[in-house]
Write a protein that holds these residues in place. Structure first.
Motif, PDB file in Angstrom:
ATOM      1  N   TYR A   8       0.837  -1.198   0.000  1.00 46.35           N
ATOM      2  CA  TYR A   8       0.000   0.000   0.000  1.00 46.35           C
ATOM      3  C   TYR A   8       0.874   1.250   0.000  1.00 46.35           C
ATOM      4  N   ALA A   9       0.251   2.404  -0.155  1.00 45.12           N
ATOM      5  CA  ALA A   9       0.973   3.675  -0.281  1.00 45.12           C
ATOM      6  C   ALA A   9       1.928   3.898   0.890  1.00 45.12           C
ATOM      7  N   GLY A  10       3.137   4.328   0.569  1.00 44.09           N
ATOM      8  CA  GLY A  10       4.130   4.665   1.578  1.00 44.09           C
ATOM      9  C   GLY A  10       4.897   3.487   2.128  1.00 44.09           C
ATOM     10  N   ALA A  11       4.471   2.272   1.803  1.00 45.63           N
ATOM     11  CA  ALA A  11       5.050   1.085   2.432  1.00 45.63           C
ATOM     12  C   ALA A  11       6.089   0.413   1.546  1.00 45.63           C
ATOM     13  N   SER A  12       6.993  -0.302   2.212  1.00 47.19           N
ATOM     14  CA  SER A  12       7.938  -1.178   1.544  1.00 47.19           C
ATOM     15  C   SER A  12       7.301  -2.560   1.428  1.00 47.19           C
ATOM     16  N   VAL A  13       7.764  -3.345   0.491  1.00 47.08           N
ATOM     17  CA  VAL A  13       7.266  -4.706   0.345  1.00 47.08           C
ATOM     18  C   VAL A  13       7.564  -5.547   1.587  1.00 47.08           C
ATOM     19  N   ASN A  14       8.469  -5.057   2.434  1.00 51.47           N
ATOM     20  CA  ASN A  14       8.822  -5.794   3.653  1.00 51.47           C
ATOM     21  C   ASN A  14       7.665  -5.903   4.645  1.00 51.47           C
ATOM     22  N   CYS A  45      10.984   8.381  -6.453  1.00 50.18           N
ATOM     23  CA  CYS A  45       9.648   7.783  -6.425  1.00 50.18           C
ATOM     24  C   CYS A  45       9.011   7.882  -7.810  1.00 50.18           C
ATOM     25  N   TYR A  46       8.011   7.066  -8.027  1.00 53.92           N
ATOM     26  CA  TYR A  46       7.332   7.043  -9.323  1.00 53.92           C
ATOM     27  C   TYR A  46       6.569   8.335  -9.575  1.00 53.92           C
ATOM     28  N   GLN A  47       6.482   8.677 -10.863  1.00 53.70           N
ATOM     29  CA  GLN A  47       5.757   9.879 -11.276  1.00 53.70           C
ATOM     30  C   GLN A  47       4.335   9.569 -11.743  1.00 53.70           C
ATOM     31  N   SER A  48       4.023   8.292 -11.934  1.00 53.07           N
ATOM     32  CA  SER A  48       2.686   7.909 -12.390  1.00 53.07           C
ATOM     33  C   SER A  48       2.434   6.443 -12.082  1.00 53.07           C
ATOM     34  N   VAL A  49       1.168   6.062 -12.084  1.00 53.92           N
ATOM     35  CA  VAL A  49       0.796   4.657 -11.908  1.00 53.92           C
ATOM     36  C   VAL A  49       1.353   3.833 -13.063  1.00 53.92           C
ATOM     37  N   GLY A  50       1.344   4.413 -14.271  1.00 58.36           N
ATOM     38  CA  GLY A  50       1.888   3.710 -15.429  1.00 58.36           C
ATOM     39  C   GLY A  50       3.360   3.386 -15.272  1.00 58.36           C
ATOM     40  N   GLU A  51       4.136   4.352 -14.789  1.00 54.52           N
ATOM     41  CA  GLU A  51       5.570   4.132 -14.574  1.00 54.52           C
ATOM     42  C   GLU A  51       5.793   3.062 -13.512  1.00 54.52           C
ATOM     43  N   ALA A  52       5.025   3.146 -12.435  1.00 59.18           N
ATOM     44  CA  ALA A  52       5.166   2.180 -11.340  1.00 59.18           C
ATOM     45  C   ALA A  52       4.832   0.766 -11.806  1.00 59.18           C
ATOM     46  N   ASP A 146      10.399  13.026   8.233  1.00 57.30           N
ATOM     47  CA  ASP A 146      11.139  13.666   7.139  1.00 57.30           C
ATOM     48  C   ASP A 146      11.534  12.651   6.062  1.00 57.30           C
ATOM     49  N   MET A 147      11.747  11.405   6.481  1.00 60.39           N
ATOM     50  CA  MET A 147      12.170  10.371   5.549  1.00 60.39           C
ATOM     51  C   MET A 147      10.983   9.774   4.783  1.00 60.39           C
ATOM     52  N   PHE A 148       9.887   9.500   5.503  1.00 64.34           N
ATOM     53  CA  PHE A 148       8.793   8.743   4.907  1.00 64.34           C
ATOM     54  C   PHE A 148       7.639   9.576   4.351  1.00 64.34           C
ATOM     55  N   LEU A 149       7.468  10.788   4.845  1.00 69.88           N
ATOM     56  CA  LEU A 149       6.358  11.603   4.356  1.00 69.88           C
ATOM     57  C   LEU A 149       6.450  11.892   2.860  1.00 69.88           C
ATOM     58  N   PRO A 150       7.636  12.214   2.316  1.00 71.13           N
ATOM     59  CA  PRO A 150       7.720  12.442   0.863  1.00 71.13           C
ATOM     60  C   PRO A 150       7.332  11.208   0.040  1.00 71.13           C
ATOM     61  N   ILE A 151       7.675  10.013   0.532  1.00 69.07           N
ATOM     62  CA  ILE A 151       7.320   8.774  -0.171  1.00 69.07           C
ATOM     63  C   ILE A 151       5.805   8.592  -0.155  1.00 69.07           C
ATOM     64  N   LEU A 152       5.220   8.797   1.016  1.00 67.36           N
ATOM     65  CA  LEU A 152       3.772   8.657   1.162  1.00 67.36           C
ATOM     66  C   LEU A 152       3.032   9.655   0.278  1.00 67.36           C
ATOM     67  N   ARG A 153       3.494  10.877   0.277  1.00 65.06           N
ATOM     68  CA  ARG A 153       2.856  11.912  -0.544  1.00 65.06           C
ATOM     69  C   ARG A 153       2.997  11.587  -2.033  1.00 65.06           C
ATOM     70  N   ALA A 154       4.170  11.122  -2.445  1.00 64.11           N
ATOM     71  CA  ALA A 154       4.385  10.773  -3.852  1.00 64.11           C
ATOM     72  C   ALA A 154       3.419   9.679  -4.303  1.00 64.11           C
ATOM     73  N   ASP A 155       3.198   8.694  -3.434  1.00 63.25           N
ATOM     74  CA  ASP A 155       2.262   7.618  -3.768  1.00 63.25           C
ATOM     75  C   ASP A 155       0.833   8.144  -3.885  1.00 63.25           C
ATOM     76  N   PHE A 156       0.437   8.981  -2.964  1.00 61.59           N
ATOM     77  CA  PHE A 156      -0.918   9.547  -3.004  1.00 61.59           C
ATOM     78  C   PHE A 156      -1.099  10.429  -4.239  1.00 61.59           C
ATOM     79  N   ILE A 157      -0.048  11.104  -4.646  1.00 59.47           N
ATOM     80  CA  ILE A 157      -0.143  11.970  -5.832  1.00 59.47           C
ATOM     81  C   ILE A 157      -0.397  11.149  -7.090  1.00 59.47           C
ATOM     82  N   ILE A 158       0.330  10.036  -7.258  1.00 57.14           N
ATOM     83  CA  ILE A 158       0.115   9.247  -8.485  1.00 57.14           C
ATOM     84  C   ILE A 158      -1.268   8.602  -8.476  1.00 57.14           C
ATOM     85  N   LEU A 159      -1.778   8.273  -7.297  1.00 58.68           N
ATOM     86  CA  LEU A 159      -3.142   7.735  -7.211  1.00 58.68           C
ATOM     87  C   LEU A 159      -4.160   8.822  -7.545  1.00 58.68           C
TER      88      LEU A 159
END
Length: 242
Positions: A8-14, A45-52, A146-159
């Protein structure tokens, strides 16, 4: 049977690492990490769902031998990516999965109004994210945020920017849909619309809980994945023998 989970958004496969212990010996968990996190944290981080979806499809394809059987499970953002990954794999000529599992997200063609995530302040964005629950207390420590918020936001943006494009063909492999009875982000009617993008029958499974129900019932989730995959396996073998 190879199992590829998509987070899910912001998460690692781990977040699916526990499944290694829960899956039967005849199943193997394969971790295809997303860019920007985990072992790929230095990548943008990905710029679009298509890229991801194209990137993850390539990584899945690289981990498959010619005659491998495999399934893909995606939760929330991962469900949408799984849908698009299926078609990317077909474009690559990769053998289709035995089964797809869509969890915690309405069908891809259900219209969702854009929220302009890019323009939100961090405060407003966090309020939105908190609706989903499941945020650990340590997330709010400044260094971690500071580390994870940009990743989470990037995921929400592509969605937020995702636009459904009808496909020429419906999904032809086995499909199961998981949802929770108290998930604010999904609705049973919209979840059942997954059947509209699938050629055959779809298996629906309701769980008690909210959006992150998969973290509450890992054993039940894994057992259902195995059960549905093997039911599909029996059916496919019968068809092959006819």
């Amino acid at each position: 049977m190879k199992v590829f989970p998509i987070p899910y958004a912001g998460a690692s496969v781990n977040v699916f690492y526990e499944w290694k212990k829960l899956l039967p010996d005849r199943y193997e968990l394969f971790m295809s990490e997303l860019a920007g996190r985990g072992t790929r944290f230095r990548e943008p981080c990905y710029q679009s769902v298509g890229e991801a979806s194209e990137d993850i499809a390539k990584r899945i394809s690289e981990q498959l031998e010619y005659d491998d059987e495999y399934v893909i499970f995606g939760h929330s953002m991962g469900a949408l990516l799984t849908y698009e990954i299926y078609y990317k794999l077909k474009q690559m000529g990769t053998k289709e999965p035995r089964h797809l599992f869509f969890s915690g997200r309405n069908a891809p063609h259900v219209f969702e109004e854009r929220e302009d995530i890019e323009s939100m302040t961090n405060e407003v964005f966090l309020q939105k994210v908190e609706q989903y629950g499941g945020m650990p207390e340590e997330f709010y420590i400044k260094e971690i945020m500071d580390m994870f918020l940009p990743i989470l936001r990037a995921d929400f943006i592509i969605l937020d920017n995702y636009k459904f494009q009808p496909k020429a063909e419906k999904i032809s492999c086995g499909v199961s849909v998981f949802y929770a009875d108290n998930d604010f982000s999904t609705h049973i009617k919209e979840m059942h619309k997954w059947s509209e993008v699938v050629e055959g029958n779809v298996k629906f499974h309701e769980f008690k809980g909210e959006h992150f129900f998969l973290n509450q019932y890992p054993n039940d989730i894994v057992n259902t994945i195995v059960k549905d995959t093997e039911t599909q396996n029996i059916y496919c073998n019968m068809v092959d023998d006819m």
